[in-house]
Scaffold this motif. Structure first.
Motif, PDB file in Angstrom:
ATOM      1  N   PRO A   1       1.589   5.344   0.243  1.00 22.77           N
ATOM      2  CA  PRO A   1       1.001   6.382   1.089  1.00 22.77           C
ATOM      3  C   PRO A   1       0.069   7.286   0.279  1.00 22.77           C
ATOM      4  O   PRO A   1       0.201   7.389  -0.947  1.00 22.77           O
ATOM      5  N   PRO A   2      -0.900   7.938   0.940  1.00 20.99           N
ATOM      6  CA  PRO A   2      -1.783   8.892   0.237  1.00 20.99           C
ATOM      7  C   PRO A   2      -0.951   9.983  -0.431  1.00 20.99           C
ATOM      8  O   PRO A   2       0.099  10.386   0.062  1.00 20.99           O
ATOM      9  N   ARG A   3      -1.446  10.466  -1.557  1.00 21.23           N
ATOM     10  CA  ARG A   3      -0.701  11.478  -2.298  1.00 21.23           C
ATOM     11  C   ARG A   3      -1.666  12.416  -3.014  1.00 21.23           C
ATOM     12  O   ARG A   3      -2.624  11.948  -3.645  1.00 21.23           O
TER      13      ARG A   3
ATOM     14  N   THR B   1       0.842  -1.186   0.000  1.00 21.67           N
ATOM     15  CA  THR B   1       0.000   0.000   0.000  1.00 21.67           C
ATOM     16  C   THR B   1       0.883   1.244   0.000  1.00 21.67           C
ATOM     17  O   THR B   1       1.699   1.432   0.909  1.00 21.67           O
TER      18      THR B   1
ATOM     19  N   GLN C   1      -5.293  11.952  -2.617  1.00 22.54           N
ATOM     20  CA  GLN C   1      -5.852  10.683  -3.048  1.00 22.54           C
ATOM     21  C   GLN C   1      -5.426   9.576  -2.076  1.00 22.54           C
ATOM     22  O   GLN C   1      -4.317   9.609  -1.536  1.00 22.54           O
ATOM     23  N   PRO C   2      -6.307   8.583  -1.847  1.00 20.23           N
ATOM     24  CA  PRO C   2      -5.924   7.476  -0.955  1.00 20.23           C
ATOM     25  C   PRO C   2      -4.791   6.657  -1.540  1.00 20.23           C
ATOM     26  O   PRO C   2      -4.564   6.656  -2.764  1.00 20.23           O
ATOM     27  N   GLY C   3      -4.054   5.983  -0.665  1.00 24.33           N
ATOM     28  CA  GLY C   3      -2.927   5.173  -1.123  1.00 24.33           C
ATOM     29  C   GLY C   3      -3.382   4.019  -2.008  1.00 24.33           C
ATOM     30  O   GLY C   3      -4.407   3.385  -1.754  1.00 24.33           O
ATOM     31  N   ARG C   4      -2.644   3.773  -3.066  1.00 25.87           N
ATOM     32  CA  ARG C   4      -2.953   2.673  -3.972  1.00 25.87           C
ATOM     33  C   ARG C   4      -2.357   1.372  -3.443  1.00 25.87           C
ATOM     34  O   ARG C   4      -1.326   1.367  -2.786  1.00 25.87           O
TER      35      ARG C   4
END
Length: 211
Positions: free
Chosen positions: A46-48, A44, A51-54
């Motif tokens: 980190p959020p960027r 996973t 946007q939520p983490g992929r």
């Protein structure tokens, strides 16, 4: 007084249960000389940018022979092979037909492999990691392993055991990525073909020497 005694007794039982996770780790590194398992891995990011983490998932098989030999065979979604033969770590990407190699001594310290495949005893692990038992979760006993050297990519690791059997790893790196490996069908101390930990670059593959 009775209530205080019960509280103290429950606290002692909880401490004993947590300490059992360290015992499980010690028994694993001492007694598991070889091993084979299937694994799934979920990474996973980190959020960027709000946007939520992929997440991305992969699966394959894992073999090890203590000390310092292991093999990760990724089969889905892409085929990759990582082999440590005791001297060199090889990474082969089948789609790219590319091999990278690196001296093993530069790679293993402060990595998950130092715990699950390299170290022959708990004292060796304690030289590189600070160990702390964690509360049981998801039916597993957990140990927190924090690298004593802070400059590496690995920032923390949780090791999960079901009894004395390795069941999971949760890895946090300096880029904020979280990687969870779950091991299934673990076979300990079964015979392992020595060729499992031997790697020869395929003919025509690009071979890169990593620093």
């Amino acid at each position: 007084m009775k209530k205080m005694f019960v509280t103290l007794a429950l606290g002692a039982l909880a401490a004993a249960a947590h300490a059992g996770a360290i015992d499980s780790l010690e028994n694993f590194v001492r007694n598991a000389k070889t091993g084979h398992a299937d694994f799934t891995q979920v990474i996973t990011a980190p959020p960027r940018d709000g946007q939520p983490g992929r997440t991305k998932s992969s699966s394959g098989s894992f073999d090890f022979q203590r000390p310092n030999r292991f093999r990760f065979e990724y089969r889905k979604p892409f085929e990759q092979t990582i082999v440590a033969d005791g001297q060199t770590v090889w990474l082969f990407d089948k789609d790219l037909n590319q091999v990278s190699q690196r001296k093993q001594v530069k790679v293993l310290a402060n990595t998950p492999a130092a715990v699950i495949a390299a170290s022959p005893d708990l004292e060796s692990i304690k030289r590189d990691f600070e160990l702390q038992p964690l509360p049981d979760q998801d039916g597993l006993q957990w140990v927190q392993a924090t690298p004593r050297q802070k400059e590496g990519q690995l920032t923390s690791m949780k090791i999960g055991f079901r009894g004395d059997q390795l069941a999971a790893l949760e890895i946090q790196d300096s880029f904020g990525q979280r990687s969870v490996l779950t091991f299934n069908n673990m076979q300990v101390n079964a015979p392992v073909n020595p060729q499992t930990f031997h790697f020869t670059p395929p003919k025509g593959a690009d071979v890169l020497q990593a620093p």
